[in-house]
Design a protein around this motif. Structure first.
Motif, short mmCIF file in Angstrom:
data_model
loop_
_atom_site.label_atom_id
_atom_site.label_comp_id
_atom_site.label_asym_id
_atom_site.label_seq_id
_atom_site.Cartn_x
_atom_site.Cartn_y
_atom_site.Cartn_z
N LYS A 85 -16.41 10.17 29.36
CA LYS A 85 -17.09 9.67 28.17
C LYS A 85 -18.57 10.04 28.19
O LYS A 85 -19.16 10.37 27.14
CB LYS A 85 -16.93 8.16 28.08
CG LYS A 85 -15.52 7.69 27.77
CD LYS A 85 -15.08 8.10 26.38
CE LYS A 85 -13.69 7.59 26.07
NZ LYS A 85 -13.22 8.00 24.72
N TYR A 119 -19.29 6.48 21.87
CA TYR A 119 -19.12 6.77 23.29
C TYR A 119 -19.91 5.78 24.16
O TYR A 119 -19.44 5.38 25.23
CB TYR A 119 -19.58 8.21 23.59
CG TYR A 119 -18.67 9.27 23.04
CD1 TYR A 119 -17.29 9.11 23.06
CD2 TYR A 119 -19.18 10.45 22.48
CE1 TYR A 119 -16.44 10.09 22.56
CE2 TYR A 119 -18.34 11.43 21.98
CZ TYR A 119 -16.97 11.25 22.00
OH TYR A 119 -16.14 12.21 21.50
N GLU A 158 -17.89 2.59 24.28
CA GLU A 158 -16.72 2.76 25.14
C GLU A 158 -17.10 2.83 26.61
O GLU A 158 -16.38 2.30 27.47
CB GLU A 158 -15.96 4.03 24.73
CG GLU A 158 -15.29 3.93 23.37
CD GLU A 158 -14.69 5.25 22.92
OE1 GLU A 158 -14.98 6.29 23.57
OE2 GLU A 158 -13.91 5.26 21.95
N LYS A 159 -18.21 3.45 26.94
CA LYS A 159 -18.68 3.53 28.32
C LYS A 159 -18.95 2.14 28.90
O LYS A 159 -18.61 1.86 30.05
CB LYS A 159 -19.95 4.38 28.39
CG LYS A 159 -19.71 5.88 28.40
CD LYS A 159 -21.01 6.64 28.27
CE LYS A 159 -22.02 6.22 29.34
NZ LYS A 159 -23.30 6.94 29.20
#
Length: 206
Positions: free
Chosen positions: A94, A124, A127-128
């Motif tokens: 990611k 991103y 999500e990280k």
């Protein structure tokens, strides 16, 4: 040292049978061996050996059980560490995508393109954070399983030490029965007490 390797019913078996035979003769044998020998000593050793053999069998079982638990917990910890590693690899993927999206945003010729890539960068990043939180949780879980494994292995060593002490005590009992030495009888009681003490420490998780 595995629990299955502790055979508390070994060297003393013959002497225990011998003790029972002597005990069956009653007071006649006792009268002929006053003091350091005789029926009283034989009966004491026979009873002591039976009790210590029973306790030793329990200690050996506990030693094997804790060793099995330690292996199971260690294996679980290894699995969790692999899962955490996978999560960190996902996190890195990611990060790479985010870096490419940032580069594309900076090189985009129009505001619309920049907004599109910025949306990807934001996604991103979100999500990280989720992946990082999951990876850290799994790592903490793996550390907890490792700690449980170490605790079980420590208890396994305690049970093994206690079982060994009881085996030595049984060996001394056999020698005391053959030699009729009172000091060996005291020795078997002393070593047996040490074994029981270590067993109590294992029960208390010391």
């Amino acid at each position: 040292m595995s629990g299955g390797s502790f055979h508390v019913h070994g060297p003393h078996d013959h002497e225990l049978e011998h003790a029972r035979e002597h005990a069956a003769h009653g007071h006649g044998d006792e009268a002929g061996h006053e003091g350091i020998g005789g029926g009283s000593l034989t009966n004491q050793i026979a009873l002591f050996t039976a009790v210590i053999a029973t306790v030793g069998a329990i200690f050996a079982y506990m030693g094997g059980a804790t060793q099995a638990n330690a292996g199971l917990y260690k294996n679980t910890a290894a699995i969790r560490k692999t899962e955490a590693s996978n999560q960190w690899n996902y996190f890195q993927a990611k990060s790479t995508k985010q870096s490419l999206a940032e580069l594309s945003r900076d090189l985009a010729p129009s505001a619309a393109d920049r907004d599109k890539y910025q949306a990807k960068v934001d996604r991103y990043e979100k999500e990280k954070k989720e992946i990082q939180a999951a990876a850290e949780k799994i790592e903490a879980d793996a550390a907890a399983w490792d700690k449980k494994s170490d605790e079980q292995m420590h208890l396994h060593h305690r049970w093994a030490q206690a079982t060994t002490a009881l085996q030595v005590s049984i060996a001394l009992a056999a020698i005391a029965l053959l030699t009729r030495k009172r000091w060996l009888e005291w020795g078997m009681f002393g070593v047996g007490a040490v074994g029981l003490g270590i067993g109590v420490a294992a029960v208390l998780h010391v």
